[in-house]
Structure formats: structure tokens, C-alpha cells
Design an enzyme around this catalytic site. Structure first.
Site, PDB file in Angstrom:
ATOM      1  N   CYS A 170     -64.017 -19.374  18.094  1.00 21.70           N
ATOM      2  CA  CYS A 170     -63.887 -20.463  19.066  1.00 21.70           C
ATOM      3  C   CYS A 170     -65.033 -21.475  18.985  1.00 21.70           C
ATOM      4  O   CYS A 170     -64.984 -22.519  19.633  1.00 21.70           O
ATOM      5  CB  CYS A 170     -63.814 -19.891  20.475  1.00 21.70           C
ATOM      6  SG  CYS A 170     -62.999 -18.301  20.566  1.00 21.70           S
ATOM      7  N   HIS A 205     -57.457 -24.371  25.211  1.00 21.98           N
ATOM      8  CA  HIS A 205     -58.469 -23.922  24.240  1.00 21.98           C
ATOM      9  C   HIS A 205     -57.847 -23.750  22.858  1.00 21.98           C
ATOM     10  O   HIS A 205     -57.576 -22.635  22.421  1.00 21.98           O
ATOM     11  CB  HIS A 205     -59.065 -22.613  24.767  1.00 21.98           C
ATOM     12  CG  HIS A 205     -60.120 -22.010  23.909  1.00 21.98           C
ATOM     13  ND1 HIS A 205     -60.858 -22.716  22.977  1.00 21.98           N
ATOM     14  CD2 HIS A 205     -60.592 -20.725  23.853  1.00 21.98           C
ATOM     15  CE1 HIS A 205     -61.717 -21.888  22.396  1.00 21.98           C
ATOM     16  NE2 HIS A 205     -61.569 -20.682  22.894  1.00 21.98           N
TER      17      HIS A 205
END
Ligand SMILES: [Zn+2]
Lengths: 136, 384
Positions: B84, B333
């Protein structure tokens, strides 16, 4: 080969520490210890990152550990859907921290950070072998 | 405080639930916006750094595909990955390429089309996000790991589920104002507290949503930046650190050590401290992640992060506004795009282009971007 037998669902079969499963089948949860520098490793490993030695020895994890943290998982990933809910836990055995599941019969309301737990070996349907934590 | 490398262009696609196009088209949206923002043409770009988590891609080696589609041949292109935090790892690599003198203008492209794979495939990949030998066989998940951090924080410091819910309420308030966010609704404290539990104590609204999206940043060396941009935003400090993939290797679970170490490095390089930051973007993939970030970045002392949100100090007008674009909790996300989106928000703030969420006079901003559950940590300090 052999390591695919570890856990509810195995993800890999080949490792130089597959004897971990043999010890589990004998009822022992083990870490490894480097004979050259004395470092103890959990998860068990074949090689020492401290002195770069190999030939680590098996060391049984004994006694009671203290619950570092936990969570009750309501949605499992692929292969674990029907197991949920289950409780994941990190338990500290005198500085050696072990990740696993709490015994399913322990009620959620009885779980506290800091509570004392001991490991127990579990054989699952289908021959998979794992360990879990029980109140001490 | 060095001013050697600047961001001269930033762009972002809308973050959406399911993008009805290919990854090349998704990336094009962010790229075009950044190139126009910088006032360049693709031929001005000397190299491209592509950031994505490849387990979500059907296309093998997307960097080559994207360079062709964006008109970036024959310049060099390659992919970097740190889950991420891939986007800010790409920024770090681009900074190095420019500072070394290898290239003068480098584009960082972050993207993820998470809907490219089926939800069953996504579940399967999620199970492999941990150490597949020692933790995945127990059924570990990302929400579960962050939930264990929350429990540890609660036990040590007395933080509560309501403290976490307050962070989600803030995210909803600002997400509503962000036209590129996937979730543009306010949520009440009661809604957050009464939602279905995912992994206790984290409930549905404590978790960010998956999304498809792309972000793009254009970096230039000092000479080119001053000559081409009316408002260069300088990279003042960069910090990057790692921690064990297994929880067994962690010193404690009430914070992320990779974030602490990366923050120390970034503050030292920039010659500023937490009190100098005017606006921050932190990696709130879960509400507890934002709370830990308050402490790991030094906005609050260890254990006192909850005080900041209880007092409203991380809202606009507070001591340190955090995630005024709605954060990951509202924006969504898309793994590889997230870091680029966070940096873009701070770039807009420092140029005074923050619109309804502008922090008046913002001069120094910070980005905190985490890969995995604290495996990789990047902290970036930006200034005018
Ligand atoms: Zn050794």
C-alpha cells in the site's frame, strides 16, 4: 515436503524447517535456537540472521505465556469462511512471541490482554496439524 | 533545508468502485491531469516509475504497457512495489534518480484496478498478505492485524471504540466534499458504533473501501522546477523504514515502528519538527491506523492520540488538520494509487488550491504512507 500439513490450510510445502510439523505430531510446539550465538527464533528458522550460521536446533516452548493482543475475526479469507468466527492471538512466552488461534471454547468475554495461556497441539479433520492456545 | 527536487505536477483519477475501462485508460486520466498541471508534454519526461501491487493485475509487467500508451517510449520505465506504500516508494526512487543527476524530470504513476480480479480471487490474495508459512495458515486478514493493534492500544492506554469512531466521522465530513472520493457521505457516531463487526473491535466503518484509481506526480530537479513551474512544491524530507512481516517480530503492537523511524528521518532531513507541520495526510486504511499515526508522527505523545480527535484538533482549524480530503476511509484505497493521491492532496494545499478544505497559509505538509500492516513505512515532508 511435509509442511503443507501445518495449519487449517497450508500455503507452502517446502522449507528446511519442516521438522516443525514432526514435533507438533509428537505434541511439542518448538522454536529454533542458534547453537553458535544462542539466539532463539519464533517463527522457527533454518538460518541465523545474527551470526549468519545455520544448523539451528529445536527448542520446545514450555510454560505459560501472556496474551499480547487478540481479535475475534467474523469474516475469514478463502478457505477459512466456515471457521469464522475465530480468535487470533499473539502470546508472549518469556520474550518469544507466538501467533495462532485461541481455543474456540473460550468465551469472548473471558479474554483479556495479559491473561495466561498455554499451547496445545490440535489435529484437524483431514490430517492437518496445528496448535492453539488454552487458558493456563 | 534542501530544495533540490520539486513536485511540479499532480493528477488523480476519480476513485471508483468498478472502473469500466482498462488499466491503461485509468492511468491515462491521472497522467493527463498531471502533465497538463505541470505544463509539459510526454516528450519532456525522462523516465517513468510505475507503482502497483502486481497481484491485482491481469497484465504482466504493466510498466511497459503504460509507457507505450502514455507516449513515454523510448525513455526508461519500471515498477516498484511495497504494497500500500508503493506510491511513495516510487516517489523516493524518483527523488534519487533526479538527485543523482541521472534524469531531470521523472513521472511517478500509481494505480490499482482492484476490480480486475473477482472478489473470490481478492479474498484468496488477502489470505496471502501475511507470512504464508507462519501466519496465513491461521486465517489472518488485514482487518484482523489492525484490530490486534487496536486491542493492544486500548489495553495499554484506555483508548476506546468511540475514539476510533470519531476518526471515521471526521473522514466522512471531508469525504463528502471530495469529488474524487468513492464514499461521499457523512456518517454519524451511532452509525459507526452500531455497524457490523469485521474483526473486533473494528467494525465496517472503521475499514476503508477497495477502489479502482490512479494517481500521478511529476518531479523535477531544482533548475527545471524553477524554470517550468510557477509553484514548485519542494521535497524537504524523506524517511523510509521497515519492520518484521510477522507480528512475532514486533516490539509492540500499540504503534508502528516503521512509521516512527521514517518520521525521525524525514524530520531530521527537513530540519523541522511535528509542531511545524501545517497539514498532514496519514494512512488511515483503518481508523486505528490514523490514531497510531498521530503518535508515531509526534503530533501527540505515545498514548495521547485519542485526545487529539476528542478535542477536534485534527479537524480544519485545529492544531494539526489530518486527512482533510477524507482519507483512505472516504476516498477508497486503490493500493498503488494511494500514496500518489496523498501527496497530491498536500501539493494542492501548499499551492493554496485546497478549495473548501484549504488550510489557510499552509507552508509545510506531511505524508505518512504505510505498506502492509506496518511492514513498510514512508514519511515525506513537503514545503513551498
Ligand atoms: Zn547465531
Amino acid at each position: 515436503m511435509g509442511f503443507e500439513k501445518f495449519g487449517r490450510k497450508g500455503f507452502t510445502s517446502q522449507t528446511r524447517v519442516s521438522a516443525f510439523v514432526d514435533y507438533l505430531e509428537k505434541g511439542e510446539l518448538c522454536a529454533t535456537r542458534c547453537p553458535a550465538c544462542g539466539r532463539v527464533y519464533f517463527p522457527p528458522r533454518a538460518d541465523c540472521a545474527g551470526c549468519l550460521g545455520s544448523g539451528l536446533e529445536w527448542a520446545k516452548i514450555e510454560g505459560n505465556g501472556s496474551l499480547v493482543s487478540y481479535t475475534r475475526v467474523n469474516y475469514g479469507p478463502a478457505g477459512f469462511e466456515s471457521d469464522a468466527p475465530y480468535t487470533l492471538a499473539l502470546v508472549d512466552f518469556n520474550g518469544v512471541k507466538v501467533f495462532g488461534q485461541l481455543n474456540a471454547d473460550v468465551p469472548e468475554t473471558a479474554v483479556r490482554v495479559g491473561m495466561l495461556l498455554q499451547p496445545a497441539v490440535v489435529t484437524l479433520p483431514g490430517g492437518q496439524v496445528t496448535y492453539e492456545f488454552l487458558p493456563a | 533545508m534542501s530544495k533540490d527536487v520539486a513536485i511540479i505536477g499532480a493528477g488523480q483519477s476519480a476513485f471508483v468502485r468498478g472502473y469500466a475501462g482498462s488499466i491503461r485508460e485509468l492511468v491515462f486520466e491521472a497522467f493527463r491531469e498531471a502533465v497538463r498541471d505541470a505544463g509539459l508534454t510526454p516528450g519532456d519526461i525522462a523516465a517513468s516509475v510505475v507503482c502497483s501491487a502486481p497481484e491485482y493485475d491481469k497484465q504482466r509487467s504493466p510498466a511497459g504497457l503504460l509507457a507505450e500508451y502514455l507516449g513515454l517510449n523510448p525513455q526508461p520505465c519500471f515498477t516498484v512495489e511495497s504494497l500500500c506504500s508503493s506510491g511513495t516508494t516510487g516517489l523516493r526512487v524518483a527523488y534519487g534518480l533526479i538527485k543523482s543527476g541521472l534524469h531531470d524530470i521523472v513521472v511517478v504513476i500509481g494505480f490499482q484496478k482492484m476490480s480486475e480480479i473477482t472478489s473470490a480471487e481478492a479474498q484468496e490474495r488477502m489470505g496471502r498478505g501475511a507470512d504464508i508459512m507462519w501466519e496465513s495458515p491461521f486465517g489472518s486478514t488485514m482487518p484482523a492485524y489492525y484490530a490486534m493493534h487496536a486491542r493492544a492500544h486500548f489495553a495499554r492506554y484506555g483508548t476506546t471504540e468511540e475514539d476510533l469512531a470519531l476518526i471515521r466521522v471526521k473522514a466522512g465530513k471531508y469525504g463528502k466534499l471530495n469529488e474524487k472520493a468513492v464514499y461521499r457521505k457523512e456518517v454519524s457516531l451511532e452509525q459507526v458504533l452500531n455497524a457490523d463487526t469485521v474483526a473486533g473491535p473494528l467494525k465496517r466503518f472503521d475499514c476503508c473501501a477497495n477502489a479502482d484509481g490512479a494517481g500521478c506526480l511529476i518531479l523535477a530537479g531544482a533548475d527545471r522546477a524553477r524554470e517550468m513551474s510557477p509553484h514548485p512544491v519542494w521535497i524537504l524530507g524523506l524517511g523510509s523504514a521497515s519492520d518484521s512481516m510477522t507480528l512475532s517480530g514486533r516490539r509492540s503492537l500499540d504503534g508502528l515502528n516503521c512509521a516512527r523511524v521514517a518520521a525521525e528521518q524525514a524530520y531530521a532531513m527537513a530540519g523541522v519538527g511535528p509542531q511545524d507541520i501545517d497539514v498532514a495526510e496519514v494512512h488511515d486504511c483503518f481508523t486505528i491506523a490514523e490514531l497510531m499515526a498521530y503518535e508515531n508522527l509526534g503530533f501527540a505523545a505515545p498514548g495521547e492520540g485519542a485526545g487529539l480527535i476528542r478535542e477536534g484538533q485534527t479537524y480544519l482549524g485545529g492544531k494539526i488538520p489530518v486527512n482533510v480530503d477524507g482519507g483512505l476511509l472516504s476516498k477508497g484505497h486503490p493500493i498503488g494509487a494511494t500514496g500518489c493521491s496523498q501527496v497530491r492532496t498536500i501539493v494542492m494545499q501548499l499551492r493554496g488550491q485546497g478549495g473548501p478544505v484549504q488550510v489557510p497559509g499552509a507552508a509545510i505538509g506531511l505524508v505518512h504512507n504505510i505498506g502492509g500492516v506496518g511492514i513498510y513505512g514512508n514519511v515525506i515532508i513537503l514545503g513551498r
